[in-house]
Design a protein around this motif. Structure first.
Motif, mmCIF file in Angstrom:
data_model
loop_
_atom_site.group_PDB
_atom_site.id
_atom_site.type_symbol
_atom_site.label_atom_id
_atom_site.label_comp_id
_atom_site.label_asym_id
_atom_site.label_seq_id
_atom_site.Cartn_x
_atom_site.Cartn_y
_atom_site.Cartn_z
ATOM 1 N N GLY A 1289 61.539 83.748 60.774
ATOM 2 C CA GLY A 1289 62.107 83.408 62.064
ATOM 3 C C GLY A 1289 63.083 84.434 62.578
ATOM 4 N N ASN A 1290 62.799 84.954 63.779
ATOM 5 C CA ASN A 1290 63.707 85.868 64.492
ATOM 6 C C ASN A 1290 64.182 87.013 63.604
ATOM 7 O OD1 ASN A 1290 65.049 86.646 66.837
ATOM 8 N ND2 ASN A 1290 66.961 85.669 66.206
ATOM 9 N N SER A 1305 62.762 90.802 65.998
ATOM 10 C CA SER A 1305 62.544 89.391 66.340
ATOM 11 C C SER A 1305 61.159 88.904 65.938
ATOM 12 C CB SER A 1305 62.759 89.183 67.846
ATOM 13 O OG SER A 1305 64.041 89.611 68.231
ATOM 14 N N LEU A 1306 60.821 89.079 64.671
ATOM 15 C CA LEU A 1306 59.520 88.610 64.175
ATOM 16 C C LEU A 1306 59.564 87.104 63.934
ATOM 17 C CD1 LEU A 1306 58.908 91.614 63.835
ATOM 18 C CD2 LEU A 1306 57.935 91.117 61.602
ATOM 19 N N ASN A 1307 58.504 86.413 64.390
ATOM 20 C CA ASN A 1307 58.363 84.969 64.167
ATOM 21 C C ASN A 1307 56.911 84.682 63.808
ATOM 22 O OD1 ASN A 1307 61.037 83.564 65.194
ATOM 23 N ND2 ASN A 1307 60.562 85.193 66.668
ATOM 24 N N PHE A 1308 56.677 84.145 62.628
ATOM 25 C CA PHE A 1308 55.339 83.700 62.240
ATOM 26 C C PHE A 1308 55.450 82.820 61.008
ATOM 27 C CE2 PHE A 1308 55.987 87.695 60.004
ATOM 28 C CZ PHE A 1308 55.541 87.418 58.715
ATOM 29 N N VAL A 1340 69.119 92.130 59.598
ATOM 30 C CA VAL A 1340 70.321 92.079 60.417
ATOM 31 C C VAL A 1340 70.521 90.664 60.934
ATOM 32 C CG1 VAL A 1340 71.430 93.003 62.483
ATOM 33 C CG2 VAL A 1340 70.024 94.489 61.055
ATOM 34 N N GLU A 1341 69.438 90.034 61.320
ATOM 35 C CA GLU A 1341 69.473 88.632 61.728
ATOM 36 C C GLU A 1341 68.115 88.019 61.414
ATOM 37 O OE1 GLU A 1341 69.383 87.893 66.007
ATOM 38 O OE2 GLU A 1341 69.455 90.078 66.287
ATOM 39 N N ARG A 1549 57.112 94.685 66.401
ATOM 40 C CA ARG A 1549 57.027 93.327 66.919
ATOM 41 C C ARG A 1549 55.676 92.714 66.567
ATOM 42 N NH1 ARG A 1549 61.002 92.192 70.697
ATOM 43 N NH2 ARG A 1549 62.151 93.992 71.534
ATOM 44 N N VAL A 1550 55.606 91.394 66.647
ATOM 45 C CA VAL A 1550 54.334 90.701 66.456
ATOM 46 C C VAL A 1550 53.560 90.786 67.761
ATOM 47 C CG1 VAL A 1550 53.216 88.514 65.963
ATOM 48 C CG2 VAL A 1550 55.296 89.138 64.741
#
Length: 1651
Positions: A1289-1290, A1305-1308, A1340-1341, A1549-1550
Motif C-alpha cells: 500500500g502506497n 505510490s505502489l498499490n497492489f 519512505v512511506e 509506478r504500477v
C-alpha cells in the motif's frame, strides 16, 4: 721529540700532497671548459636556460630560483681568512726561528700551500648553471678543506690549547694559538660552505616536483633537511598525496622492475634479490661495522674518563685531560647519531621501499600473464577426479571432499592469496631488509666488545663467561625450530581468514537475501579464533625462545663478573666495572638481536618461497596461431585448472578433464566482417568457445587461428577517423560484465580519446540515453566497484558500449541480450549489433535469444554437450543483414561528426577530478581522537589489565636502577675492604658450618660485603629476565584481547551494514581494515603503547640518576626539553599526516589488483594490459613516496634528538668533572646518561608510533561503528507465513535521502498461492521491488504486509529466512555443490539430487533442443531460409516432449555431467560454472528451502528457452503442491504468460495489473479506441497515440490519476515472441480478435483516405 717531529712532518706533507691531487680535477675541468669556449661550442648541459637528467626536467622558474651565492662566498671568505692566518702564523714563527734545515722550512710552508690550493679551487669553480661539472668539484673542495682542518688540529691542536689555557701565558704563543684556532675554524667553515652547494635546480617529473635528495646540498642530505616543504604544508592545511614529491628515477617501480628483469638472473628468488641489491647490502653492512665501532667508542671514552677521575682522587688534584675526553665523548655521540641515521635511511630508501615496489610490480605483472580461470576448488581433482568416470562410491568422494575442505595448505591458491602475495609476502621480505644487518651487527659487537672486555678484565673471566653463555645456543636452536613450524601454521590460518573475508564481501548480497549473517559471522570468527590460538602458541614459544636467548647474556655477565671479582679482590675499579657494564649491554643487545632477526628471517624466507613458487608458475600459453581467418581446426579446448600453472598437460590429461567443461573436436570458420551466432543449451560450451577465441583456455588438440595483432599506440591522444578500427584487435563483453570503479564515461571510453560524435552514437545504439539522464551526474556518475550502482541491464549495456566505442575489429559478445527486455533487446540488435557502428566488424555472439539476431546472421554454430552439433553459413540471411545495414546507412540521421581539430582534446579533466573527489578514501585529520584511545583501553581489559602492565614496567626499571646501584656498591666496597675476596669467601663458607657463627657474622657487619653485592647483581639480573618475559606475555594478552574485541565488532558491523554501503565501498578498502590494520592492532599497538610508557619512565630514571651528580643538570635539562618539544611538535604534526596518507595509499593498489583480476579476460581481449600495468606503477609509486616521506621525517627527528642527547651527555660529563665526585658515583650516573640519546629518540619515536599506530585502531573503529541495519523488531509467528498473501500500500522507496524515488505510490495485492509475473522495461523498478520485500531498502512511506503482518515490524533475520529469492546475478560460495545446496548440512543426498533434477541440471533423458528460429510474418524469405537451415520446433511441443521425457524412470548416465557428484568443487562466486548453471543451482537451493513466498529475479535469464520451459513446468508442480506464492521478474514474457496475474511497472509506478488475458484484451481494446480517435482527427502524424520506444503509457507523472492501460500490449507488440504470446494467452480466440482489430485498422485507413 724526533718521533713527534717526524709525525708532524708526515702529516703536513701528506696533507699538501692530497690537497694538490684534489685540485687537479678542478684545473682539468677549467682547461676543458675554456678550450670548448675557444672552439665555439659548450658542453651539453651548460646552457643556462635548460637542465635535464633522468630524474626529470627543470622548469624556467626552478632554474631562475637556483643560486649558489652564499656557499660560494662562504668558501671564498673562509679560504682567504685561512690563507692569511697561515701566513701570519708562519711569519710569527720566522721571527724567533734559527733552524736552517731546508726540509723543516719546506714542511713549515705546507699549510699556506694547502690554503693556496684551496683558493685555486675556489677561483676555477664552474659558474652557477654548470651543474654537471660543478657539483663533483665542490666535493673535492669539501675534502680538501676538511683535510686542512684535520691537519691543523693534529699538528697544532695541543700547542694551541696549551698556549691558550696554560698557567704561564706568552703573548707570542697566545697569538700563535689564536691563529691556529682561526685556521681550524676557517677550514671547518669552508667545509660547510663547500657542502652547502646545491647540486642542481629543482626538477619535475610529469609536472610534479621530484624528491630533492639529489637536488639540494650535501649538508642538507647529511642533516635530513631537504623535506622542509612538507613541514610547511602541514602547518597550513591538511596534506594530500600530491603534495609529496615524486620519487627519483632509481626508485620508481617501472625502472626497478626493468632493471631487475634486465639482469636475467637465475636461481632462487632470494639469491636474485641479493645479487640485484648487492651494492646496497654491502653499504648497509659497512655502515653497520662503523656503527659497531662508534658504539664501542663511548665505552672507551668512559673508561678513560673514569680512570682520570680515579687518579685525580688519588692525587687530590684535577686532571685537565678529563675535558678532552668529555669532548671526545660528545664527538663520538654525534658521529654515532649521524652514521646510525644514515644507515637507517640507506636501508629504507635503497632497500625497503625499492624491494617492496619491485615485488609488488612483479606480482601484478605475473598476474596479468596467468590464466584467469583457475578455481581453487578444482584442486580436488588430484584426489577425487581420477576415478570420477568409473563412478567412485560416495564414501570416497565424501572423504575427499572433507580432506579438501580442511586442507588449509591449498588456500594460498585462491585469488585472495594472490593479493596476499602483493600485500603480505612482499611486506615480509621488505621488513627483513630492515633487520638483516642485525646479523653482522651482532658479530661485530661480539668481536669488538668482547675484545675490549678481555683487555679490561683479562681473558679468563671473559672466556668463562662466553662459555657459560654458549650453553644456551643448542637449546635456543631447538626451540627456534619448533617456533618455525608454528609460524608456518600461523601464516596459513591468516590466509584462510583472508579468503573467508574476501568471499563474504563478494557474496554479501546473497548473505543478506538468505539471512546468513550469523552463519558467516560464526564462520569468520571461528577462523579468527583458530588464528589467535595459533598466535598464542607462537607468542608462548617466542617468549620461551627470548628467555633462553637472554639467559645466555645473563650467564655471560654473571660468570664474568664473579670470576673477575674472585681474581682481583680489592683491586676492583669502578672504571672497569661500569665500562664492562656498558660492554655487556652491547653484548646483550647483540645477542638479543638474533631472535628478532630469526623471526623476520623466517617470515621473509617463507614469503620468498611462496613468491618464488608463484613466479615459477607457467604463464598463459598462446592458443591461437596467426592467420588471416578466425577458425578452429579440429580443436579440443578446456577451461584451465590450477594444475596447468604447475605442469604441462600430458597425454593422459584429457581423460581427467572429462570432469570439467570441454569443447571437443571443433571445426569452425567464422566469416570476417559478418555477424556469427552461437547457440546451445545451458552448459553446452558457448562461453568456452568464446574464451578459446580470446586465448583464455587450455588447448589440448587441434588448432585455433586468429589474426595477428599489429603494434599500435595503446594510449593515443588523437586517432584519425579512418584509422580508428584495427581489424585484428578484439573487444569482449563477458557473461558477467566487468565494470571497473569510475564514471560511466570512463568505462565506455576505456582510455581512448573522447570523440563526441562516436560517443553519442554508441550511447544511442546501446539505449543508454534515458538511463544516463536519470543518473545523478549523468555520464559523470560514479558507478562504484564492479558497477554496483547500475542495474544488471545497465551494466551489460555499458560493457557493450565499451566494446562498440573501442577500436576493435572483432567483437566477442557473450549473451548481451539476457539482462534486457525485449524492446531494448531489439534496439540493441538493430543499432548496436547490425547498425552503423558494427559495419565491417566481425561480431561473434553467443546467445539464447537467437530469434532476435537470426535475420542478420551470416554464420550459425549450434553446440551440444561440449561438441559442435552444426555449423553452417546462412547466405540469404546474411544478404539481408547487409541490405539492412545499407538501408540504415542511407536513412541514418544525426549531426555530422566533428572534425579532428574539434575532438583531439579528448579526455576531459572533470572526469578525473570527479573521480578523485568521490572515490578517495576518507582519512582523519589532526590528532587521534580521545574516543579511539578510550575504546582501545576499554576493549583491552580496562583498568586492571593496564595497572598490571604499568606495575611490571615500574618493577623493570626499579630493577635496572638496582642492578647499576649494586655494581656501584660493589666497586665502593671492594675499594674499602682490605681482605682478599677469596679469603672472605673462605671465611663465610667456614661460618656456614656453624649457624650461630654465621648469624653473628651477619649481625656484626654493619655494611654488606662484596659477596653480597655480587650475589645481589646476579639475582637482580635473573629476576629482570623473568619480569621481561612476564611483560611480553602481558603485552600479548592486552593486545590480543583488544584486537579480538575490535575484530568481532567490525565483523558484525560489516556483515550487517546497509547493502548500499557495501556496494559503494571497494572491497580492497574493507580488506585493508581486516588485514593490515587488524595486524597492526594484533601485534604492534599494545607493544608500542607499553614501549612509550617504558621509555617515559626510563627517561625519568636517567634524569634522576644524573641529578645525583649535580642538581644544576636540571637547568640544562629544561632547556633541552624545550628544544625537544619544538622538534617533537613539528615532527608529530608532519608524521601524522604522512602516516595517514601512507595508510590510505595501500588500498588503491589492492582495489586495482582485485578489479583487474576479476576482469582479466576483458582487459587482455582489449589488449589493455600495458595500460593497467602503467596505472599500477603509478599507484605503487604513490604508496612508495608516502613511505619514503614517512621514513625521511623519522630521520629528521632522530638526527635532532640524537644531537640533543649528545649535548645532554656532555653536560653530565662536565658536571662530573667539575663536581669531583668519586668514580663509582660518576660511573653510575654516566652509565644512564650515555643511554639518554637512545632513550630520548625512542621516547619520541614510540610517542609517534603510538599515535600513528592508533590510526590503525581508528580505521578499525571507523568500520566497527558504521551504521548497521536495524536488528530490533518482533519475532515472527512460528509458522509465518502460512498462506503467502501480500498486500502493498502506497509504497514509495528511494535509494538515498538526496535521490529521487525509484518506486512511487505502489498499490497492489497478491492472493495466497498465486503466481505473479512482474514485468516492465529496464529500469522500471522491478529488482528494487524485490529488494523491498527483503528490506534491503526501507520504504519512505507505505507498507508491505505478508499474511497481515507488516514486515517493517519484524526482525530482519526472521523475515529473510522465511522468504526465498533467486537473484539476477547469483553467487555461490567456495566449497562443494553439497555445501552450496545445503548450507547447514541437514539434508540427505537424495533430496539434493532430486532438487537438481527438478531444475534440469541432471537430465532424466537426453533432450534434444535445436535453436528456436522465429517465424517472421513480414518476411517470407527470411522464414524460408531459416527453415531451410534448421527445423522449427514449436515451444509447446518442446515442453511437452521434455515433460514426457521427465517421466522416464532412468537417469542419463553422462559421466561429463558434474552435477551428478555432490562433491563437485565450486570456486568462489561459482566461477567454474556458467551463469546459467549458477542460476539453476540457486533455484535448486530455493526449492529445498520450501518457502511460502519465492521471488525469482530473472532467475533463468541466462538459460536457454527449452530448459527455461522445462524449469517453469517443474516449478508449477513444485510450488503449486506446496501452495507457494511466486513472484517472477522476467524480461522474457513467455516465462510469465500463463501466470495468474501480471504486474506491469513503468517508471516506478504500477501501470496495470491483472491476468494476462485481461491485460491483453484491455490493451487491444484501447488500441482500437485510439485508432478510432485518430481517424476522427486529421492530424495522424502529429497527434498519433502510437508511442515510441521511450514514451510512457502513464498519462500523469505526478498526478493522482494514472492510466497505464495498454502497457502490457506494448511490451507484447515489441517482443520477438509476439505471435507465440498471443497464442499462449488468447488460444483459439487469437485469430478472431486479431482479424477484428485488423478490420478496424483497415476501416480507419479507408476513412483517412476519404478524409
Amino acid at each position: 721529540m724526533p718521533d713527534f717531529d717526524f709525525l708532524n712532518q708526515l702529516v703536513g706533507l701528506t696533507a699538501v700532497a692530497t690537497v694538490a691531487l684534489l685540485t687537479v680535477p678542478t684545473l682539468v675541468h677549467s682547461w676543458k671548459t675554456s678550450r670548448h669556449f675557444r672552439g665555439g661550442y659548450i658542453q651539453f648541459g651548460g646552457d643556462e636556460g635548460t637542465y635535464e637528467d633522468r630524474d626529470g626536467i627543470a622548469t624556467e622558474d626552478s632554474i631562475r630560483a637556483y643560486t649558489d651565492t652564499r656557499p660560494r662566498v662562504t668558501a671564498w671568505l673562509c679560504t682567504i681568512i685561512g690563507l692569511g692566518a697561515s701566513i701570519a702564523a708562519r711569519i710569527s714563527l720566522l721571527k724567533g726561528a734559527h733552524d736552517t734545515n731546508v726540509i723543516n722550512e719546506l714542511v713549515a710552508w705546507t699549510e699556506p700551500a694547502c690554503w693556496v690550493f684551496l683558493c685555486l679551487q675556489c677561483a676555477v669553480l664552474p659558474s652557477k648553471h654548470q651543474h654537471r661539472g660543478k657539483f663533483p668539484l665542490t666535493i673535492f673542495g669539501l675534502l680538501s678543506s676538511l683535510l686542512v682542518g684535520v691537519s691543523v688540529a693534529l699538528r697544532h691542536g695541543y700547542e694551541a690549547l696549551t698556549s691558550l689555557h696554560g698557567p704561564e701565558r706568552d703573548t707570542t704563543a697566545t697569538a700563535l694559538g689564536g691563529l691556529y684556532l682561526l685556521q681550524f675554524v676557517s677550514a671547518m667553515t669552508a667545509t660547510c660552505g663547500f657542502a652547502a652547494f646545491p647540486r642542481r635546480p629543482d626538477v619535475y617529473d610529469n609536472a610534479r616536483l621530484v624528491d630533492q635528495q639529489h637536488t639540494l646540498s650535501l649538508l642538507s642530505r647529511f642533516t635530513f633537511t631537504w623535506n622542509r616543504g612538507i613541514f610547511n604544508i602541514t602547518e597550513e592545511r591538511q596534506m594530500k598525496v600530491q603534495d609529496i614529491p615524486n620519487l627519483d628515477f632509481a626508485t620508481r617501480s617501472r625502472n626497478l622492475q626493468a632493471k631487475f628483469l634486465g639482469r636475467h638472473a637465475k636461481g632462487p628468488l632470494w639469491k636474485q634479490l641479493i645479487k640485484a641489491h648487492a651494492g646496497e647490502l654491502a653499504l648497509q653492512w659497512t655502515l653497520t661495522l662503523f656503527i659497531a665501532l662508534l658504539a664501542l667508542f663511548p665505552q672507551v671514552v668512559l673508561y678513560n674518563f673514569l680512570s682520570r677521575i680515579e687518579r685525580s682522587q688519588q692525587r687530590k688534584s684535577s686532571d685537565p685531560t678529563v675535558f678532552i675526553w668529555v669532548f671526545g665523548l660528545l664527538l663520538s655521540q654525534v658521529l654515532q647519531v649521524g652514521v646510525n641515521n644514515w644507515l637507517k635511511w640507506i636501508t629504507a630508501s635503497r632497500l625497503e621501499i625499492p624491494v617492496n615496489a619491485l615485488l609488488q610490480s612483479l606480482v601484478f605483472s605475473k598476474a596479468l600473464k596467468q590464466y584467469e580461470t583457475a578455481p581453487p576448488g578444482q584442486d580436488a581433482d588430484k584426489s577425487s577426479n581420477p576415478a570420477s568416470q568409473d563412478g567412485p562410491n560416495d564414501t570416497v568422494r565424501e572423504t575427499s571432499r572433507e580432506q579438501n575442505g580442511s586442507a588449509k595448505g591449498k588456500k594460498p591458491k585462491t585469488r585472495q592469496s594472490v593479493i596476499n602475495h602483493m600485500k603480505l609476502d612482499s611486506g615480509r621480505v621488505t621488513i627483513f631488509c630492515s633487520y638483516n644487518n642485525n646479523f653482522p651487527m651482532a658479530i661485530f659487537k661480539l668481536i669488538l666488545a668482547g675484545g675490549f672486555a678481555v683487555s679490561l678484565m683479562g681473558w679468563m673471566p671473559v672466556v668463562c663467561g662466553l662459555a657459560a653463555g654458549s650453553l644456551m645456543v643448542p637449546i635456543s636452536s631447538m626451540l627456534s625450530r619448533r617456533y618455525t613450524k608454528l609460524h608456518f601454521g600461523l601464516m596459513k590460518f591468516r590466509d584462510g581468514k583472508a579468503h573467508l573475508l574476501t568471499e563474504a564481501l563478494q557474496g554479501m548480497r546473497q548473505i543478506r537475501y538468505s539471512a546468513l549473517e550469523q552463519h558467516w559471522e560464526t564462520k569468520i570468527l571461528a577462523s579468527r579464533n583458530e588464528e589467535l590460538r595459533q598466535y598464542w602458541k607462537v607468542a608462548l614459544w617466542q617468549c620461551l625462545v627470548v628467555f633462553c636467548v637472554n639467559l645466555g647474556p645473563l650467564l655471560l655477565a654473571s660468570v664474568t663478573f664473579s670470576i673477575y671479582v674472585w681474581q682481583n679482590g680489592t683491586h676492583i675499579r669502578a672504571s672497569i666495572i661500569f665500562t664492562s657494564l656498558g660492554l655487556f649491554d652491547q653484548l646483550d643487545e647483540a645477542v638479543s638481536l638474533l631472535p628478532l632477526l630469526q623471526m623476520y628471517l623466517l617470515e621473509a624466507w617463507t614469503s620468498a618461497v611462496r613468491l618464488e613458487k608463484y613466479f615459477n608458475q607457467s604463464d598463459k600459453e598462446p592458443v591461437a596461431e596467426p592467420a588471416d581467418a578466425i577458425a578452429f581446426d579440429n580443436a579440443t579446448v578446456a577451461w584451465p585448472r590450477i594444475q596447468d600453472t604447475d605442469k604441462s598437460e600430458g597425454d593422459g590429461e584429457q581423460e581427467r578433464r572429462e570432469f570439467h567443461s570441454m569443447l571437443r573436436d571443433a571445426t569452425l570458420d567464422f566469416p570476417i566482417g559478418k555477424l556469427s551466432v552461437i547457440t546451445g543449451k545451458t552448459g553446452s560450451g558457448k562461453s568456452l568457445l568464446l574464451a578459446a577465441l580470446l586465448g583464455e583456455v587450455k588447448i589440448l588438440a587441434g588448432s585455433v587461428r586468429m589474426p595477428r595483432l599489429p603494434e599500435f599506440d595503446d594510449n593515443p591522444k588523437y586517432i584519425p577517423k579512418p584509422e580508428w578500427i584495427i581489424p585484428q584487435l578484439t573487444a569482449f563483453v563477458s557473461q558477467t560484465p566487468w565494470i571497473e570503479g569510475g564514471t560511466v564515461k570512463e568505462n565506455i571510453l576505456f582510455g581512448l580519446p573522447f570523440v563526441e560524435d562516436r560517443y553519442r552514437k554508441v550511447i544511442e545504439a546501446c539505449a543508454l540515453e534515458k538511463d544516463i539522464e536519470l543518473l545523478v551526474d549523468s555520464d559523470e556518475t560514479e558507478v562504484g566497484p564492479k558497477g554496483v550502482t547500475l542495474s544488471g541491464g545497465q551494466r551489460w549495456r555499458v560493457a557493450l558500449a565499451r566494446a562498440l566505442y573501442s577500436r576493435a575489429g572483432i567483437l566477442v559478445l557473450d549473451d548481451v541480450l539476457s539482462a534486457v527486455d525485449a524492446h531494448v533487446g531489439r534496439l540493441i540488435v538493430d543499432r548496436a549489433l547490425t547498425g552503423e557502428l558494427a559495419r565491417g566488424r566481425t561480431r561473434i555472439l553467443a546467445t539464447h535469444h537467437a530469434e532476435l539476431v537470426m535475420p542478420y546472421a551470416s554464420y550459425l554454430v549450434c553446440l551440444r554437450s561440449g561438441e559442435v552439433e552444426s555449423a553452417e553459413l546462412l547466405p540469404q540471411i546474411g544478404a539481408k543483414a547487409v541490405m539492412v545495414e545499407e538501408a540504415e546507412q542511407d536513412t541514418s540521421s544525426g549531426p555530422p561528426a566533428k572534425s579532428a581539430a574539434d575532438t583531439r582534446d579528448g579526455p576531459s579533466a572533470p572526469v578525473t577530478s570527479n573521480k578523485a573527489t568521490k572515490d578517495e578514501e576518507r582519512r582523519e585529520s589532526g590528532h587521534v581522537k580521545w574516543r579511539v584511545y578510550k575504546a582501545y583501553f576499554k576493549a583491552s581489559g580496562g583498568v586492571i589489565a593496564w595497572l598490571v602492565g604499568i606495575s611490571i614496567l615500574l618493577v623493570t626499571h626499579a630493577l635496572t636502577v638496582a642492578r647499576a646501584w649494586s655494581l656501584k656498591e660493589l666497586s665502593q666496597q671492594a675499594a674499602s675492604e682490605t681482605a682478599h675476596f677469596a679469603s672472605q669467601t673462605a671465611r663465610i663458607i667456614n661460618s656456614l658450618a656453624y649457624t650461630d657463627g654465621f648469624v653473628s657474622h651477619k649481625a656484626s657487619g654493619s655494611e654488606h660485603g662484596v659477596f653480597f653485592w655480587l650475589t645481589a647483581y646476579v639475582v637482580i639480573e635473573f629476576v629482570m629476565l623473568l619480569v621481561q618475559v612476564t611483560r611480553v606475555l602481558t603485552i600479548f594478552f592486552i593486545g590480543l584481547r583488544a584486537s579480538t574485541e575490535l575484530f568481532q565488532r567490525m565483523t558484525r558491523a560489516i556483515l550487517r551494514a546497509p547493502l548500499r554501503w557495501i556496494d559503494t565501498v571497494p572491497a580492497g578498502r574493507i580488506l585493508n581494515r581486516f588485514t593490515t590494520d587488524t595486524f597492526a592492532v594484533d601485534r604492534r599497538l599494545s607493544s608500542q603503547t607499553f614501549s612509550f610508557l617504558r621509555n617515559l619512565i626510563f627517561l625519568v630514571v636517567i634524569i634522576s640518576s644524573s641529578l645525583s651528580v649535580s642538581v644544576y643538570v636540571i637547568f640544562f635539562g629544561v632547556f633541552l626539553f624545550v628544544l625537544y618539544m619544538r622538534v617533537a611538535r613539528e615532527y608529530i604534526r608532519a608524521a601524522r599526516e604522512v602516516k595517514r596518507i601512507n595508510s590510505v595509499s595501500h588500498s588503491p593498489i589492492y582495489d586495482q589488483f582485485s578489479s583487474v583480476l576479476s576482469g582479466l579476460s576483458t582487459i587482455r581481449a582489449f589488449d589493455r594490459t600495458r595500460f593497467y600495468m602503467n596505472r599500477m606503477y603509478g599507484l605503487i609509486d604513490n604508496s612508495s613516496k608516502a613511505s619514503w616521506m614517512l621514513e625521511l621525517s623519522s630521520r629528521w627527528m632522530a638526527f635532532r634528538m640524537g644531537v640533543l642527547g649528545a649535548l645532554f651527555v656532555s653536560v653530565v660529563a662536565n658536571a662530573v668533572a667539575f663536581s669531583r665526585v668519586d668514580a663509582a658515583l660518576a660511573g653510575f650516573s654516566l652509565a644512564f646518561a650515555l643511554r639518554y640519546t637512545s632513550a630520548l629518540t625512542s621516547l619520541l619515536q614510540s610517542m609517534t608510533s603510538v599515535e600513528l599506530g592508533f590510526n590503525a585502531c581508528e580505521r578499525v573503529l571507523e568500520y566497527a561503528e558504521i551504521e548497521t541495519e536495524p536488528d530490533g523488531g518482533k519475532d515472527a509467528p512460528a509458522a509465518w507465513p502460512t498462506e503467502g498473501r501480500i498486500e502493498v500500500g502506497n509504497l514509495t522507496v528511494r535509494y538515498a535521502a538526496d535521490l529521487p524515488p525509484v518506486l512511487k505510490s505502489l498499490n497492489f495485492n497478491v492472493g495466497a498461492g498465486e503466481r505473479i509475473g512482474i514485468i516492465g522495461r529496464t529500469g522500471a523498478g522491478k529488482s528494487t521491488l524485490a529488494a523491498v520485500f527483503f528490506r534491503l531498502l526501507e520504504p519512505v512511506e507505505g507498507f508491505v504486509r505478508i499474511d497481515d503482518v507488516d514486515i517493517s515490524t519484524l526482525k530482519l533475520s526472521q523475515l529473510r529466512s522465511r522468504l526465498a529469492i533467486i537473484p539476477q546475478d547469483p553467487f555461490l560460495f567456495s566449497g562443494t555443490l553439497r555445501s552450496n545446496l545445503d548450507i547447514e548440512g541437514t539434508m540427505d543426498d537424495c533430496e539434493l539430487l532430486e532438487s537438481l533434477k527438478r531444475v534440469h541440471l541432471i537430465e532424466t533423458v537426453e533432450d534434444f533442443e535445436p535453436p528456436v528460429v522465429p517465424f517472421y510474418t513480414d518476411d517470407a524469405t527470411a522464414s524460408t531460409s531459416a527453415s531451410a537451415v534448421l527445423p522449427i520446433m514449436d515451444s509447446e511441443t518442446a515442453t511437452q516432449a521434455s515433460t514426457e521425457a521427465e517421466r522416464g524412470p532412468q537417469l542419463a548416465q553422462d559421466s561429463s555431467n558434474i552435477f551428478t557428484n555432490l562433491s563437485t568443487p565450486v570456486s568462489t562466486g561459482g566461477a567454474n560454472l556458467s551463469q546459467g548453471q549458477r542460476q539453476l543451482v540457486c533455484l535448486a537451493r530455493a526449492l529445498l528451502k520450501r518457502p511460502k513466498i519465492v521471488v525469482l529475479d530473472e532467475a533463468t535469464s541466462a538459460v536457454d528457452r527449452g530448459t527455461d520451459s522445462n524449469i517453469q513446468e517443474s516449478l508449477r508442480k513444485e510450488f503449486a503442491a506446496n501452495g507457494c506464492t511466486v513472484l517472477v521478474i522476467a524480461h522474457r514474457l513467455s516465462t510469465v504468460a500463463d501466470f495468474d496475474q501480471l504486474l506491469v511497472l513503468e517508471k516506478g509506478r504500477v501501470a496495470e495489473m491483472g491476468t494476462p488475458r485481461e491485460l491483453l484484451l484491455a490493451g487491444l481494446t484501447r488500441a482500437a479506441a485510439d485508432a478510432q480517435r485518430v481517424a476522427r482527427n486529421n492530424n495522424a502524424n502529429e497527434d498519433s497515440p502510437e508511442r515510441d520506444g521511450h514514451e510512457s503509457t502513464l498519462q500523469s507523472e505526478t498526478g493522482a490519476e494514472v492510466d497505464g492501460t495498454g502497457a502490457f500490449w506494448e511490451l507484447v507488440q515489441k517482443s520477438a515472441e509476439r505471435d507465440k504470446l498471443l497464442e499462449m494467452i488468447l488460444g483459439e480466440e487469437k485469430d478472431m480478435l486479431m482479424e477484428a482489430i485488423s478490420g478496424k485498422d483497415e476501416k480507419r485507413k479507408g476513412t483517412s483516405q476519404v478524409a
